[in-house]
Design an enzyme around this catalytic site. Structure first.
Site, PDB file in Angstrom:
ATOM      1  N   SER A 198       0.850  -1.192   0.000  1.00 28.63           N
ATOM      2  CA  SER A 198       0.000   0.000   0.000  1.00 28.63           C
ATOM      3  C   SER A 198       0.882   1.237   0.000  1.00 28.63           C
ATOM      4  O   SER A 198       2.039   1.168  -0.425  1.00 28.63           O
ATOM      5  CB  SER A 198      -0.949  -0.020   1.207  1.00 28.63           C
ATOM      6  OG  SER A 198      -1.915   0.989   1.077  1.00 28.63           O
ATOM      7  N   ASN A 199       0.373   2.357   0.453  1.00 25.90           N
ATOM      8  CA  ASN A 199       1.169   3.592   0.491  1.00 25.90           C
ATOM      9  C   ASN A 199       0.715   4.462   1.655  1.00 25.90           C
ATOM     10  O   ASN A 199      -0.177   4.087   2.410  1.00 25.90           O
ATOM     11  CB  ASN A 199       1.073   4.330  -0.850  1.00 25.90           C
ATOM     12  CG  ASN A 199      -0.365   4.664  -1.186  1.00 25.90           C
ATOM     13  OD1 ASN A 199      -1.014   5.425  -0.494  1.00 25.90           O
ATOM     14  ND2 ASN A 199      -0.888   4.054  -2.252  1.00 25.90           N
ATOM     15  N   ARG A 200       1.331   5.627   1.788  1.00 26.92           N
ATOM     16  CA  ARG A 200       1.133   6.433   2.997  1.00 26.92           C
ATOM     17  C   ARG A 200      -0.073   7.373   2.914  1.00 26.92           C
ATOM     18  O   ARG A 200      -0.262   8.196   3.811  1.00 26.92           O
ATOM     19  CB  ARG A 200       2.394   7.247   3.274  1.00 26.92           C
ATOM     20  CG  ARG A 200       3.555   6.375   3.708  1.00 26.92           C
ATOM     21  CD  ARG A 200       4.854   7.177   3.749  1.00 26.92           C
ATOM     22  NE  ARG A 200       4.699   8.402   4.523  1.00 26.92           N
ATOM     23  CZ  ARG A 200       5.447   9.494   4.376  1.00 26.92           C
ATOM     24  NH1 ARG A 200       6.389   9.511   3.458  1.00 26.92           N
ATOM     25  NH2 ARG A 200       5.254  10.550   5.132  1.00 26.92           N
TER      26      ARG A 200
END
Ligand code: CTP
Length: 355
Positions: A163-165
């Site tokens: 995923s990502n931030r």
């Protein structure tokens, strides 16, 4: 400073009013309270710095009048201001409809008055949001916006994912401001930290992966006048999902084979009857060329570029600034401000170009 007259009725006011007053004041309103209840007078003086005004049949001279919690034992006063009524509903009663008033149906069984037997009333947050909305020009009324927000999650096994931030804050700010301005917002969002705005005009559609996000977007795109794709979609997903947790064994290295996820923005851009399409782009260099290239490649009408190296911008901040490019090559800078203010400035531009 805009003024709000708050008229609490029913003894539920002892629980409800302090939260509502604090929130109205935090939102910049001058609050006056109308009550004849002697037991309440001292609280009113402390909270608002002025004595309560007595109940009459007519209240004029305020920007908005909020009756919360409202009981049908009381009449509805005459006023020339927008009137918002939050009925206290006991025993599963349905909200009454009141001519000329916005009646607030409580969000859900977890509304703060749930503890008073089976009574329910719209939360202070819901009441204050309704006041703000009543005082906001409804320049998006009649429009439906399809919005994507937050990250997507691409699962590898029951314990791990890519995923990502992204926290979803920018997308949520756009949803909240557009709804306030009268738009109906279909908010397709990945698992995000930012809470979905609990307002009637925002319809949340929760998804997890890029593929699910694309499916949801395509299912709703036909209803949209404007699509704002703000989600930080994971660009790659694991080729396969392992039903069992992948064991590390004795290996010192691990390679996860991944494939490109569908490009939702490009897919929408290629639709024959696409809505007015707004994309986002995170850029660190050569912003103008990269942004215009992305705008044309994905067939957007507008592209909002984030300089991710600029202070105060990007993931997990309360502020943002944008460079907004349009097909004609024009660029408008939205300077550093709260994400809510940036969202409003961006929505102003959407109205300018999508009349
Ligand atoms: N987007 C999308 N589907 C994807 C990837 C991105 O809809 N699979 C959308 C985002 O919501 C955003 C825009 O496309 O509106 C960002 O485009 P992208 O090319 O992914 O931008 P960057 O992440 O900046 O990519 P690049 O690696 O090309 O710089």
């Amino acid at each position: 400073m805009k003024s709000v007259l708050l008229i609490p009725a029913t003894s539920a006011a002892f629980l409800h009013t302090p939260g509502t007053v604090a929130l109205l004041q935090e939102s910049g309103f001058d609050v006056t309270i109308a009550t004849d209840a002697e037991a309440f007078a001292e609280y009113v003086r402390i909270a608002t710095g002025k004595p309560p005004v007595p109940w009459t049949d007519e209240f004029h001279g305020y920007d908005a009048v909020l009756m919360a919690p409202f009981s049908s034992d009381y009449g509805v006063p005459g006023t020339d201001a927008p009137l918002i009524v939050a009925p206290f509903l006991s025993g599963g009663a349905a909200a009454p409809s009141i001519d000329g008033a916005t009646v607030l149906v409580p969000d859900g069984p977890d509304a703060p008055m749930g503890r008073l037997g089976s009574g329910r009333v719209a939360s202070p947050e819901q009441c204050v949001e309704a006041v703000v909305t009543a005082l906001t020009p409804q320049d998006f009324a009649g429009r439906t916006i399809l919005l994507t927000a937050g990250p997507t999650i691409e699962d590898a096994d029951p314990a791990r994912f890519i995923s990502n931030r992204s926290t979803g804050r920018m997308g949520v700010a756009i949803a909240a401001m557009a709804a306030r301005r009268g738009a109906k917002v279909i908010l397709v969002h990945g698992p995000m930290l930012a809470p979905v705005p609990k307002v009637q005009n925002v319809v949340p559609v929760a998804v997890r992966s890029a593929e699910q996000m694309q499916e949801a977007v395509l299912a709703h795109i036909g209803k949209a006048d404007v699509a704002i794709l703000c989600a930080a979609v994971a660009d790659f997903a694991p080729d396969s999902y392992s039903e069992e947790k992948i064991k590390k064994g004795k290996s010192q290295h691990f390679t996860l084979q991944m494939h490109r996820t569908p490009d939702i923005l490009a897919t929408v851009g290629a639709l024959p009857n696409k809505p007015f399409l707004v994309g986002f782009a995170a850029e660190s260099n050569d912003i103008r060329n990269n942004a215009l290239d992305k705008l044309r490649r994905k067939n957007c009408d507008m592209l909002c570029a984030n300089d991710i190296l600029a202070p105060g911008c990007g993931f997990a901040t309360d502020t943002n600034s944008l460079l907004v490019f349009t097909r004609d090559g024009a660029c408008t800078e939205i300077p550093l401000a709260s994400k809510a203010d940036v969202a409003n400035a961006m929505l102003d531009l959407v109205l300018t170009y999508n009349i």
